[in-house]
Design a protein around this motif. Sequence first.
Motif, PDB file in Angstrom:
ATOM      1  N   ALA A   1      60.826  79.445  37.685  1.00  0.00           N
ATOM      2  CA  ALA A   1      62.185  79.703  38.156  1.00  0.00           C
ATOM      3  C   ALA A   1      63.170  78.716  37.546  1.00  0.00           C
ATOM      4  CB  ALA A   1      62.225  79.617  39.679  1.00  0.00           C
ATOM      5  N   ARG A   2      62.762  77.476  37.456  1.00  0.00           N
ATOM      6  CA  ARG A   2      63.636  76.424  36.935  1.00  0.00           C
ATOM      7  C   ARG A   2      63.865  76.560  35.426  1.00  0.00           C
ATOM      8  NH1 ARG A   2      60.812  72.731  38.672  1.00  0.00           N
ATOM      9  NH2 ARG A   2      59.664  72.120  36.786  1.00  0.00           N
ATOM     10  N   GLU A   3      62.799  76.840  34.697  1.00  0.00           N
ATOM     11  CA  GLU A   3      62.879  76.834  33.241  1.00  0.00           C
ATOM     12  C   GLU A   3      63.273  78.185  32.646  1.00  0.00           C
ATOM     13  OE1 GLU A   3      59.188  75.400  31.708  1.00  0.00           O
ATOM     14  OE2 GLU A   3      59.393  73.407  32.606  1.00  0.00           O
ATOM     15  N   GLU A   4      62.922  79.279  33.319  1.00  0.00           N
ATOM     16  CA  GLU A   4      63.132  80.602  32.718  1.00  0.00           C
ATOM     17  C   GLU A   4      63.952  81.549  33.573  1.00  0.00           C
ATOM     18  OE1 GLU A   4      59.333  82.184  31.253  1.00  0.00           O
ATOM     19  OE2 GLU A   4      58.515  80.156  31.460  1.00  0.00           O
ATOM     20  N   GLY A   5      64.157  81.207  34.843  1.00  0.00           N
ATOM     21  CA  GLY A   5      64.946  82.053  35.717  1.00  0.00           C
ATOM     22  C   GLY A   5      64.226  83.349  36.080  1.00  0.00           C
ATOM     23  N   VAL A   6      64.990  84.302  36.616  1.00  0.00           N
ATOM     24  CA  VAL A   6      64.415  85.577  37.054  1.00  0.00           C
ATOM     25  C   VAL A   6      63.752  86.315  35.890  1.00  0.00           C
ATOM     26  CG1 VAL A   6      64.934  87.835  38.062  1.00  0.00           C
ATOM     27  CG2 VAL A   6      66.070  85.789  38.947  1.00  0.00           C
ATOM     28  N   ALA A   7      64.332  86.184  34.700  1.00  0.00           N
ATOM     29  CA  ALA A   7      63.785  86.879  33.533  1.00  0.00           C
ATOM     30  C   ALA A   7      62.350  86.458  33.258  1.00  0.00           C
ATOM     31  CB  ALA A   7      64.651  86.600  32.310  1.00  0.00           C
ATOM     32  N   GLY A   8      62.025  85.198  33.552  1.00  0.00           N
ATOM     33  CA  GLY A   8      60.663  84.720  33.338  1.00  0.00           C
ATOM     34  C   GLY A   8      59.657  85.409  34.236  1.00  0.00           C
ATOM     35  N   PHE A   9      60.076  85.739  35.444  1.00  0.00           N
ATOM     36  CA  PHE A   9      59.179  86.419  36.376  1.00  0.00           C
ATOM     37  C   PHE A   9      58.984  87.886  36.006  1.00  0.00           C
ATOM     38  CE2 PHE A   9      60.784  83.096  39.439  1.00  0.00           C
ATOM     39  CZ  PHE A   9      59.578  82.414  39.541  1.00  0.00           C
ATOM     40  N   TYR A  10      60.020  88.488  35.430  1.00  0.00           N
ATOM     41  CA  TYR A  10      59.967  89.925  35.167  1.00  0.00           C
ATOM     42  C   TYR A  10      59.824  90.273  33.689  1.00  0.00           C
ATOM     43  CZ  TYR A  10      60.845  90.867  40.048  1.00  0.00           C
ATOM     44  OH  TYR A  10      60.711  90.933  41.421  1.00  0.00           O
ATOM     45  N   ALA A  11      59.419  89.283  32.869  1.00  0.00           N
ATOM     46  CA  ALA A  11      59.158  89.579  31.457  1.00  0.00           C
ATOM     47  C   ALA A  11      58.035  90.600  31.329  1.00  0.00           C
ATOM     48  CB  ALA A  11      58.789  88.290  30.716  1.00  0.00           C
ATOM     49  N   GLY A  12      57.116  90.562  32.259  1.00  0.00           N
ATOM     50  CA  GLY A  12      55.982  91.489  32.225  1.00  0.00           C
ATOM     51  C   GLY A  12      56.142  92.690  33.135  1.00  0.00           C
ATOM     52  N   PHE A  13      57.378  92.976  33.592  1.00  0.00           N
ATOM     53  CA  PHE A  13      57.552  94.088  34.526  1.00  0.00           C
ATOM     54  C   PHE A  13      57.225  95.428  33.867  1.00  0.00           C
ATOM     55  CE2 PHE A  13      60.307  97.105  37.028  1.00  0.00           C
ATOM     56  CZ  PHE A  13      59.560  97.029  38.191  1.00  0.00           C
ATOM     57  N   GLY A  14      57.645  95.606  32.616  1.00  0.00           N
ATOM     58  CA  GLY A  14      57.307  96.839  31.892  1.00  0.00           C
ATOM     59  C   GLY A  14      55.809  97.019  31.757  1.00  0.00           C
ATOM     60  N   PRO A  15      55.089  95.989  31.248  1.00  0.00           N
ATOM     61  CA  PRO A  15      53.630  96.106  31.155  1.00  0.00           C
ATOM     62  C   PRO A  15      52.940  96.285  32.501  1.00  0.00           C
ATOM     63  CG  PRO A  15      54.401  94.308  29.785  1.00  0.00           C
ATOM     64  CD  PRO A  15      55.578  94.788  30.573  1.00  0.00           C
ATOM     65  N   ILE A  16      53.480  95.627  33.526  1.00  0.00           N
ATOM     66  CA  ILE A  16      52.806  95.743  34.824  1.00  0.00           C
ATOM     67  C   ILE A  16      52.977  97.158  35.386  1.00  0.00           C
ATOM     68  CG2 ILE A  16      54.551  95.092  36.574  1.00  0.00           C
ATOM     69  CD1 ILE A  16      52.492  93.163  37.715  1.00  0.00           C
ATOM     70  N   LEU A  17      54.141  97.774  35.126  1.00  0.00           N
ATOM     71  CA  LEU A  17      54.309  99.175  35.512  1.00  0.00           C
ATOM     72  C   LEU A  17      53.388 100.068  34.678  1.00  0.00           C
ATOM     73  CD1 LEU A  17      58.193  99.595  35.892  1.00  0.00           C
ATOM     74  CD2 LEU A  17      56.501  99.600  37.723  1.00  0.00           C
ATOM     75  N   PHE A  18      53.349  99.785  33.394  1.00  0.00           N
ATOM     76  CA  PHE A  18      52.517 100.558  32.476  1.00  0.00           C
ATOM     77  C   PHE A  18      51.042 100.444  32.850  1.00  0.00           C
ATOM     78  CE2 PHE A  18      50.667 100.788  27.990  1.00  0.00           C
ATOM     79  CZ  PHE A  18      50.685 102.173  27.957  1.00  0.00           C
ATOM     80  N   LYS A  19      50.685  99.294  33.409  1.00  0.00           N
ATOM     81  CA  LYS A  19      49.295  99.072  33.841  1.00  0.00           C
ATOM     82  C   LYS A  19      49.056  99.603  35.249  1.00  0.00           C
ATOM     83  CE  LYS A  19      46.601  95.298  35.793  1.00  0.00           C
ATOM     84  NZ  LYS A  19      46.606  93.868  36.126  1.00  0.00           N
ATOM     85  N   GLN A  20      49.890  99.182  36.188  1.00  0.00           N
ATOM     86  CA  GLN A  20      49.611  99.431  37.600  1.00  0.00           C
ATOM     87  C   GLN A  20      49.880 100.864  38.044  1.00  0.00           C
ATOM     88  OE1 GLN A  20      47.683  96.266  38.486  1.00  0.00           O
ATOM     89  NE2 GLN A  20      48.382  97.416  40.267  1.00  0.00           N
ATOM     90  N   VAL A  21      50.928 101.493  37.503  1.00  0.00           N
ATOM     91  CA  VAL A  21      51.248 102.848  37.959  1.00  0.00           C
ATOM     92  C   VAL A  21      50.143 103.835  37.570  1.00  0.00           C
ATOM     93  CG1 VAL A  21      52.858 104.778  37.759  1.00  0.00           C
ATOM     94  CG2 VAL A  21      53.723 102.466  38.144  1.00  0.00           C
ATOM     95  N   PRO A  22      49.723 103.890  36.287  1.00  0.00           N
ATOM     96  CA  PRO A  22      48.596 104.777  35.968  1.00  0.00           C
ATOM     97  C   PRO A  22      47.309 104.383  36.701  1.00  0.00           C
ATOM     98  CG  PRO A  22      49.741 104.131  33.966  1.00  0.00           C
ATOM     99  CD  PRO A  22      50.279 103.277  35.071  1.00  0.00           C
ATOM    100  N   TYR A  23      47.107 103.073  36.834  1.00  0.00           N
ATOM    101  CA  TYR A  23      45.922 102.587  37.550  1.00  0.00           C
ATOM    102  C   TYR A  23      45.908 103.108  38.986  1.00  0.00           C
ATOM    103  CZ  TYR A  23      43.394  99.288  40.535  1.00  0.00           C
ATOM    104  OH  TYR A  23      42.590  98.735  41.499  1.00  0.00           O
ATOM    105  N   THR A  24      47.034 102.960  39.673  1.00  0.00           N
ATOM    106  CA  THR A  24      47.099 103.375  41.076  1.00  0.00           C
ATOM    107  C   THR A  24      47.046 104.887  41.216  1.00  0.00           C
ATOM    108  OG1 THR A  24      48.359 101.395  41.657  1.00  0.00           O
ATOM    109  CG2 THR A  24      48.486 103.229  43.191  1.00  0.00           C
ATOM    110  N   MET A  25      47.671 105.604  40.295  1.00  0.00           N
ATOM    111  CA  MET A  25      47.602 107.067  40.331  1.00  0.00           C
ATOM    112  C   MET A  25      46.156 107.544  40.188  1.00  0.00           C
ATOM    113  SD  MET A  25      50.956 107.902  37.970  1.00  0.00           S
ATOM    114  CE  MET A  25      50.802 109.689  38.010  1.00  0.00           C
ATOM    115  N   ALA A  26      45.455 106.957  39.212  1.00  0.00           N
ATOM    116  CA  ALA A  26      44.039 107.320  39.028  1.00  0.00           C
ATOM    117  C   ALA A  26      43.214 106.885  40.229  1.00  0.00           C
ATOM    118  CB  ALA A  26      43.503 106.683  37.754  1.00  0.00           C
ATOM    119  N   LYS A  27      43.516 105.711  40.745  1.00  0.00           N
ATOM    120  CA  LYS A  27      42.758 105.136  41.862  1.00  0.00           C
ATOM    121  C   LYS A  27      42.805 106.045  43.094  1.00  0.00           C
ATOM    122  CE  LYS A  27      43.182 101.014  44.840  1.00  0.00           C
ATOM    123  NZ  LYS A  27      43.783  99.664  44.885  1.00  0.00           N
ATOM    124  N   PHE A  28      43.999 106.443  43.505  1.00  0.00           N
ATOM    125  CA  PHE A  28      44.117 107.252  44.713  1.00  0.00           C
ATOM    126  C   PHE A  28      43.699 108.706  44.478  1.00  0.00           C
ATOM    127  CE2 PHE A  28      46.846 103.770  46.232  1.00  0.00           C
ATOM    128  CZ  PHE A  28      46.353 103.632  47.520  1.00  0.00           C
TER     129      PHE A  28
END
Length: 374
Positions: free
Chosen positions: A223-250
């Motif tokens: 948070a100090r060094e990179e701000g909000v952008a640092g936390f959400y740099a991987g938001f695209g990949p995490i959606l790309f990973k988690q959404v198909p994963y969860t769809m297949a899972k359920f």
Amino acid sequence: MASRTYNANPFFSSAFFAPSVGEKIDNATAQAQAKAEELKVKGEKMAGVYGDKAYNKLQDAKEIVKDTASVNPTGVDLYARFALAGALGCAITHGALTPVDVVKTRIQLEPEVYNRGMVSGFRQVIAKEGAGALLTGLGPTVAGYSVQGALKFGGYEFWKKVAIDTVGIDSARENRTAIYLGASAIAEFFADIALCPLEATRIRLVSQPSFASGLFPGFARIAREEGVAGFYAGFGPILFKQVPYTMAKFAVFEVAQEKIIAATGKTKDQLVGSQLTMVNLAGGLIAGMAAAVISQPADTLLSKINKSKGEPGQGTTSRLITMAKQLGPAGLFTGIGARLFMIGTLTAGQFMIYDDIKRALGAKGGAEIQKVPK
């Protein structure tokens, strides 16, 4: 009850006494008996009134207890129980598999070093950093997946119910796979918004052991060094990973569960607790394997993009494209063996724990749209 009649005692009756001793005794006895009968009648009336009241109160109490026990939770209360069961299921399983996740992440990030499989990866990490290194990232793992599990499982049940109410139960049964996929995708999107900052912290701690001493220091440093952008740099990949994963899972779980239950020749309601547990474990294992394969490329990219900061002016999309080209198809599936084991075990455990806790909390079923056997 009829009063007992007391006759005058002829022994004490005499014309010489006015009134005689016998008459006095007989009169006193008769008066005492009359008074006793009067008191008895009053007592019976009082006992009847208060006895009826006490009996009615007892019956009312029994009905209240009966009604409380039989009424299923609804609305916010119901979905809060789903969320709690999902939070516990995800926190317990992800937390328990933290050592596997550490090794899997190391294999993805440093394949040139950790290139001899999962078991050798465990040995390498322990030899190099000690056994404690296998628990790196435990804090953000438990915290992140508690929140994510609550929103994912609770959200899935909620959006599934919304879909059923919108299209009707008959149409929902005919299109249940589409509903499973849609409800899980929406639920996962919102869950990932909460998960992403904690997942970024976890990966940074695993990939750079000297980055921080734990969850809160690591979170604060990003948070100090990179701000909000640092936390959400991987938001695209995490959606790309988690959404198909969860769809297949359920979706795979629901179909697998339906097929397994059909094979028993019973309905879900006819299965006892231990049978349901075995169904959930088997269905979860099948679903986990399918979900692991589908989401593996995005999981690798997520680990890579959270390993370090991007170059100035470089966007997330361009970073992902560059990484995917560099890795190639084989590189994107690096660590698939460890992930199959991890996700298969994890998903089976999640569905087992989720269903057991859900039933223990009285949140039975949810919106059921499985095909009813004829």
